[in-house]
Design an enzyme around this catalytic site. Structure first.
Site, PDB file in Angstrom:
ATOM      1  N   SER A  49       0.978  -1.199  -0.034  1.00  0.00           N
ATOM      2  CA  SER A  49      -0.084   0.068   0.074  1.00  0.00           C
ATOM      3  C   SER A  49       0.826   1.383   0.016  1.00  0.00           C
ATOM      4  O   SER A  49       1.410   1.900   1.261  1.00  0.00           O
ATOM      5  CB  SER A  49      -1.009   0.108   1.238  1.00  0.00           C
ATOM      6  OG  SER A  49      -0.211  -0.302   2.267  1.00  0.00           O
ATOM      7  N   ALA A  89       1.516   5.138  -0.127  1.00  0.00           N
ATOM      8  CA  ALA A  89       0.582   6.227   0.502  1.00  0.00           C
ATOM      9  C   ALA A  89      -0.052   6.891  -0.923  1.00  0.00           C
ATOM     10  O   ALA A  89      -1.235   7.428  -0.714  1.00  0.00           O
ATOM     11  CB  ALA A  89       1.430   7.152   1.264  1.00  0.00           C
ATOM     12  N   LYS A  99      10.541  -7.682   4.445  1.00  0.00           N
ATOM     13  CA  LYS A  99      10.610  -7.199   2.805  1.00  0.00           C
ATOM     14  C   LYS A  99      11.367  -5.917   2.581  1.00  0.00           C
ATOM     15  O   LYS A  99      11.750  -5.842   1.469  1.00  0.00           O
ATOM     16  CB  LYS A  99       9.169  -6.871   2.434  1.00  0.00           C
ATOM     17  CG  LYS A  99       8.172  -6.090   3.342  1.00  0.00           C
ATOM     18  CD  LYS A  99       8.177  -4.841   2.512  1.00  0.00           C
ATOM     19  CE  LYS A  99       7.195  -3.728   3.418  1.00  0.00           C
ATOM     20  NZ  LYS A  99       7.083  -2.453   2.835  1.00  0.00           N
ATOM     21  N   SER A 155       9.218   2.566  -4.131  1.00  0.00           N
ATOM     22  CA  SER A 155       9.843   2.146  -2.998  1.00  0.00           C
ATOM     23  C   SER A 155      11.083   2.571  -2.351  1.00  0.00           C
ATOM     24  O   SER A 155      12.004   2.778  -3.063  1.00  0.00           O
ATOM     25  CB  SER A 155       9.998   0.414  -2.941  1.00  0.00           C
ATOM     26  OG  SER A 155      10.654  -0.127  -1.865  1.00  0.00           O
TER      27      SER A 155
END
EC number: 1.1.1.94
Length: 327
Positions: free
Chosen positions: A138, A140, A191, A256
């Site tokens: 998810s 933002a 992760k 990311s």
């Protein structure tokens, strides 16, 4: 109906936007008084999500008593794991205001001092509040743009958990219930470190095959720690949104922060400079130390994670780290 969110960064603000768009009144707490004033005045979080409008049913404050004193349906914590103990203690001191209010934690990682996961920290301090973890792939900005995501609400109380999902799930936040609260957090913590490794491989232009290899090996390390910590394994957790889903998202896009951090390392940027500039934003850098300590405590080997630890903190060469990651 009112929900309070503690943490006015990118993710807390995005969750507030998603909830408020579906008729829920949201109290949004943050420490930066100037930024909070900007939110209430201009209806934008100029510090974190400056291009997104915040609906009028979001009220921002830097006074934590204001968000804890209301009759909240739940309280959502979107703060860094290393700050979680302090915030939980503040909530505990206001138990007369929010006793029995469900706490939904979005923090990811492991506490440096105790080697505890976020739910374990909260359960230690907030003994009268039902504790849940809200986790999954998810970003933002996508939530703020009202794009859909599939996430997990994990906790021991299934009836309450499913009731909360009915309250907060919508066409943006598609939430499923899971009882495996520790397993969900293991995937969320590892992760980020695996994503740093994938970024390094991509930054060195070693190809998509090598990135896929790291993701596969990383999934195995999640499983290894999962079994050591939980003494069992739930495939629904391992291949669900909070483990496999979040791993894929975090490891395959430069949006990311953790992968982008690894990319810069792979391109030859100075590691210490990168850490200094990104320590608060790149969760993997603050998670890797306690993770390796926890792995030693549980007597498990996590080759990718130890390679990233050695690269960031033990000054091994980049080529040696890459060799260890891919071996």
């Amino acid at each position: 109906m009112k929900i309070s969110i503690l943490g006015a960064g990118s993710f807390g603000t995005a969750i507030a936007i998603a909830l408020s768009a579906h008729g829920i009144s949201v109290n949004l707490w943050g420490r930066d008084h100037r930024n909070i004033t900007h939110i209430n005045t201009y209806r934008k979080n100029l510090k974190y999500l400056p291009t997104y409008h915040l609906p009028d049913n979001i009220y921002a404050t830097s006074n934590i008593d204001e968000v804890l004193s209301d009759n909240n349906t739940c309280i959502i914590l979107t703060i860094p794991t290393q700050q979680l103990r302090t915030i939980c203690t503040q909530i505990q001191h206001k138990q007369h205001m929010c006793k029995n209010t469900p706490i939904l934690i979005c923090s990811k990682g492991i506490e440096i001092t105790s080697l505890k996961f976020p739910s374990e920290i909260a359960e230690e301090i907030l003994q009268y509040n039902p504790i849940f973890i809200l986790s999954g792939p998810s970003f933002a900005k996508e939530i703020a743009e009202h794009l859909p995501c599939s996430i997990v609400l994990a906790g021991d109380n299934k009836e309450l958990g499913e009731s909360l999902i009915e309250t907060i799930s919508n066409d943006v936040l598609k939430i499923i219930y899971h009882q495996d609260i520790i397993g969900v957090q293991i995937g969320a913590a590892l992760k980020n470190i695996i994503a740093i490794a994938c970024g390094i491989i991509a930054g060195k232009n070693l190809g998509n095959n090598a990135v896929a290899t790291v993701i596969t090996k990383g999934m195995n390390e999640i499983k290894t720690l999962y079994i050591a910590k939980n003494h069992s394994i739930d495939l629904h957790t391992l291949i669900g949104p909070s483990c496999l889903g979040d791993l894929i998202l975090t490891c395959t896009t430069e949006h990311s922060r953790n992968m982008a951090f690894g990319l810069e390392i792979g391109k030859g940027r100075n590691i210490n400079t990168l850490i200094d500039h990104n320590l608060k934003l790149v969760e993997g850098t603050s998670t890797v130390k306690p993770l390796i300590s926890l792995a030693k405590k549980l007597n498990v080997e996590l080759p990718i994670c130890i390679s990233i630890y050695n690269l960031l903190h033990e000054n091994i060469s980049l080529d040696k780290a890459i060799s260890n990651i891919l071996s």
